[in-house]
Motif scaffolding. Structure first.
Motif, mmCIF file in Angstrom:
data_model
loop_
_atom_site.group_PDB
_atom_site.id
_atom_site.type_symbol
_atom_site.label_atom_id
_atom_site.label_comp_id
_atom_site.label_asym_id
_atom_site.label_seq_id
_atom_site.Cartn_x
_atom_site.Cartn_y
_atom_site.Cartn_z
ATOM 1 N N ALA A 257 -9.071 3.625 -0.429
ATOM 2 C CA ALA A 257 -8.683 2.317 0.115
ATOM 3 C C ALA A 257 -9.137 2.166 1.571
ATOM 4 C CB ALA A 257 -7.165 2.149 0.010
ATOM 5 N N GLY A 258 -9.069 3.251 2.341
ATOM 6 C CA GLY A 258 -9.537 3.203 3.730
ATOM 7 C C GLY A 258 -11.038 2.961 3.819
ATOM 8 N N LEU A 259 -11.779 3.565 2.907
ATOM 9 C CA LEU A 259 -13.230 3.342 2.889
ATOM 10 C C LEU A 259 -13.543 1.899 2.507
ATOM 11 C CD1 LEU A 259 -14.279 6.709 1.184
ATOM 12 C CD2 LEU A 259 -14.691 6.063 3.572
ATOM 13 N N ASP A 260 -12.773 1.361 1.556
ATOM 14 C CA ASP A 260 -12.939 -0.067 1.207
ATOM 15 C C ASP A 260 -12.726 -0.945 2.439
ATOM 16 O OD1 ASP A 260 -13.461 0.137 -1.536
ATOM 17 O OD2 ASP A 260 -11.343 0.169 -2.053
ATOM 18 N N GLN A 261 -11.684 -0.625 3.199
ATOM 19 C CA GLN A 261 -11.397 -1.418 4.398
ATOM 20 C C GLN A 261 -12.538 -1.315 5.413
ATOM 21 O OE1 GLN A 261 -7.508 -0.086 5.800
ATOM 22 N NE2 GLN A 261 -6.534 -1.816 4.783
ATOM 23 N N LEU B 43 -3.815 -0.258 -5.120
ATOM 24 C CA LEU B 43 -3.793 0.188 -3.718
ATOM 25 C C LEU B 43 -5.040 -0.306 -2.990
ATOM 26 C CD1 LEU B 43 -2.873 1.923 -1.304
ATOM 27 C CD2 LEU B 43 -3.819 3.924 -2.470
ATOM 28 N N ARG B 44 -6.194 -0.168 -3.632
ATOM 29 C CA ARG B 44 -7.445 -0.617 -3.009
ATOM 30 C C ARG B 44 -7.426 -2.136 -2.803
ATOM 31 N NH1 ARG B 44 -12.398 1.945 -6.226
ATOM 32 N NH2 ARG B 44 -13.520 1.367 -4.333
ATOM 33 N N ALA B 45 -6.909 -2.844 -3.786
ATOM 34 C CA ALA B 45 -6.881 -4.313 -3.682
ATOM 35 C C ALA B 45 -5.956 -4.767 -2.558
ATOM 36 C CB ALA B 45 -6.454 -4.924 -5.015
ATOM 37 N N SER B 46 -4.795 -4.132 -2.427
ATOM 38 C CA SER B 46 -3.882 -4.531 -1.355
ATOM 39 C C SER B 46 -4.431 -4.144 0.013
ATOM 40 C CB SER B 46 -2.489 -3.904 -1.561
ATOM 41 O OG SER B 46 -1.678 -4.771 -2.315
ATOM 42 N N ALA B 47 -5.129 -3.018 0.081
ATOM 43 C CA ALA B 47 -5.755 -2.630 1.351
ATOM 44 C C ALA B 47 -6.777 -3.687 1.769
ATOM 45 C CB ALA B 47 -6.410 -1.257 1.216
ATOM 46 N N LEU B 48 -7.532 -4.201 0.803
ATOM 47 C CA LEU B 48 -8.508 -5.255 1.115
ATOM 48 C C LEU B 48 -7.808 -6.566 1.451
ATOM 49 C CD1 LEU B 48 -11.333 -4.510 -1.468
ATOM 50 C CD2 LEU B 48 -11.451 -4.312 1.024
ATOM 51 N N GLN B 49 -6.726 -6.866 0.740
ATOM 52 C CA GLN B 49 -5.961 -8.076 1.059
ATOM 53 C C GLN B 49 -5.477 -8.035 2.500
ATOM 54 O OE1 GLN B 49 -4.753 -10.997 -0.019
ATOM 55 N NE2 GLN B 49 -5.947 -11.026 -1.907
ATOM 56 N N CYS C 263 0.845 -1.209 0.000
ATOM 57 C CA CYS C 263 0.000 0.000 0.000
ATOM 58 C C CYS C 263 0.876 1.254 0.000
ATOM 59 C CB CYS C 263 -0.923 0.012 1.219
ATOM 60 S SG CYS C 263 -2.326 -1.123 1.109
ATOM 61 N N ALA C 264 1.922 1.244 0.819
ATOM 62 C CA ALA C 264 2.793 2.422 0.915
ATOM 63 C C ALA C 264 3.520 2.666 -0.408
ATOM 64 C CB ALA C 264 3.792 2.224 2.055
ATOM 65 N N ALA C 265 4.026 1.604 -1.009
ATOM 66 C CA ALA C 265 4.761 1.753 -2.271
ATOM 67 C C ALA C 265 3.845 2.246 -3.386
ATOM 68 C CB ALA C 265 5.404 0.423 -2.656
ATOM 69 N N ILE C 266 2.637 1.699 -3.420
ATOM 70 C CA ILE C 266 1.711 2.061 -4.509
ATOM 71 C C ILE C 266 1.170 3.478 -4.299
ATOM 72 C CG2 ILE C 266 -0.413 1.441 -5.685
ATOM 73 C CD1 ILE C 266 0.125 -1.496 -4.690
ATOM 74 N N ALA C 267 0.895 3.844 -3.037
ATOM 75 C CA ALA C 267 0.419 5.205 -2.759
ATOM 76 C C ALA C 267 1.464 6.229 -3.185
ATOM 77 C CB ALA C 267 0.097 5.357 -1.272
ATOM 78 N N ALA C 268 2.735 5.902 -2.963
ATOM 79 C CA ALA C 268 3.811 6.820 -3.346
ATOM 80 C C ALA C 268 3.873 6.997 -4.859
ATOM 81 C CB ALA C 268 5.149 6.302 -2.823
ATOM 82 N N LEU C 269 3.520 5.951 -5.575
ATOM 83 C CA LEU C 269 3.540 6.026 -7.035
ATOM 84 C C LEU C 269 2.320 6.762 -7.579
ATOM 85 C CD1 LEU C 269 4.772 5.103 -9.797
ATOM 86 C CD2 LEU C 269 3.291 3.089 -9.607
ATOM 87 N N ALA C 270 1.167 6.537 -6.957
ATOM 88 C CA ALA C 270 -0.100 7.046 -7.510
ATOM 89 C C ALA C 270 -0.053 8.549 -7.777
ATOM 90 C CB ALA C 270 -1.249 6.706 -6.565
#
Lengths: 135, 140
Positions: free
Chosen positions: B128-132, A114-120, A92-99
């Motif tokens: 992503a936080g809202l998804d969580q 990022l959303r997928a890894s947050a859910l993972q 998440c941190a690496a992808i957020a930095a890229l986004a």
């Protein structure tokens, strides 16, 4: 992938390589986690291949993955869940930095990942955060 | 790891952060760079941040009106503060999970549309936080 973004793309790829190494180990060692780890492995393998294609298109050599990673003893399912959460949070941190530094399809790719890894990370036992990938 | 505080400072510097209520909680270091739209601000980003903040406030109000939603209130309050708002505590009726799901998609689209790197990062992470949060509320 331009030169200024390259470092961040490399940071993301490095963690995807770690993921495709870690999840098969979790699946092999812990029967109860095998399905979940296999699903995670498939997701990260797709992402790794997509990233390698980006590097290929940009004519940048991707770094070779290390032979192994330091993940501790990984003796229990809790250890495995902890390793997975840690990895997904670093992703998440690496992808957020890229986004923030890419546009168009690359930004869409980053936001989606990022959303997928947050859910993972949630599926492996993480608690919800207001800003995954930021501290 | 990108720091929320550094990103907030960037948003403030870019004049993107919405001013309503922000002076109550911004610390001195962040306040020192000044708040509010200024010459050089990108109007599209200011509009985007303003609309996102309004939507996040509405979500927070719905969380205040829902049962057993303390975690949602805490998380949504932090997100409101990051956009420079003062969390709205007035309860509002609504379907919290459905609204959160919709907002997660909207923040992702907002991130696509934003110009400043700081705003893109904040909005993408908010999504992503809202998804969580949806995941945690949906899980038995």
């Amino acid at each position: 992938v331009n030169e200024s973004q390259e470092l961040r793309w490399r940071g993301w790829l490095r963690l995807e390589l770690e993921a495709v190494w870690l999840y098969p180990i979790i699946a092999a060692r812990f029967d109860d986690l095998a399905d979940e780890a296999t699903g995670a492995y498939q997701m990260h393998r797709r992402r790794r291949d997509d990233l390698l294609a980006e590097f290929d298109e940009a004519e940048i050599d991707p770094q070779a993955p290390p032979i192994s990673y330091d993940i501790g003893d990984l003796r229990t399912a809790e250890d495995a869940r902890g390793a997975a959460v840690d990895l997904e949070r670093r992703l998440c941190a690496a992808i957020a930095a890229l986004a923030g530094v890419v546009r168009g399809a690359h930004r869409e790719q980053a936001v989606s990942a990022l959303r997928a890894s947050a859910l993972q990370s949630m599926s492996w036992g993480s608690a919800p955060e207001s800003f995954p990938g930021l501290d | 790891v990108a720091s929320r505080r550094a990103l907030l400072t960037g948003l403030v510097t870019a004049g993107v952060v919405v001013t309503a209520g922000a002076t109550r909680w911004l610390d001195d270091a962040v306040r020192a760079v000044g708040i509010g739209p200024r010459r050089g601000s990108r109007p599209a980003d200011v509009s985007l941040a303003t609309a996102a903040l309004a939507d996040q406030q509405r979500l927070l109000r719905i969380a205040h009106g829902a049962d057993d939603a303390d975690d949602a209130v805490t998380l949504l309050s932090e997100q409101v503060r990051q956009l420079g708002g003062e969390p709205d505590r007035r309860p509002l009726q609504g379907s919290l999970i459905e609204e959160l799901r919709s907002a997660a998609n909207h923040r992702a689209l907002d991130a696509q549309a934003a110009i400043s790197a700081e705003l893109v990062t904040v909005l993408a992470s908010m999504s992503a936080g809202l998804d969580q949060l949806v995941f945690s509320l949906d899980s038995p």
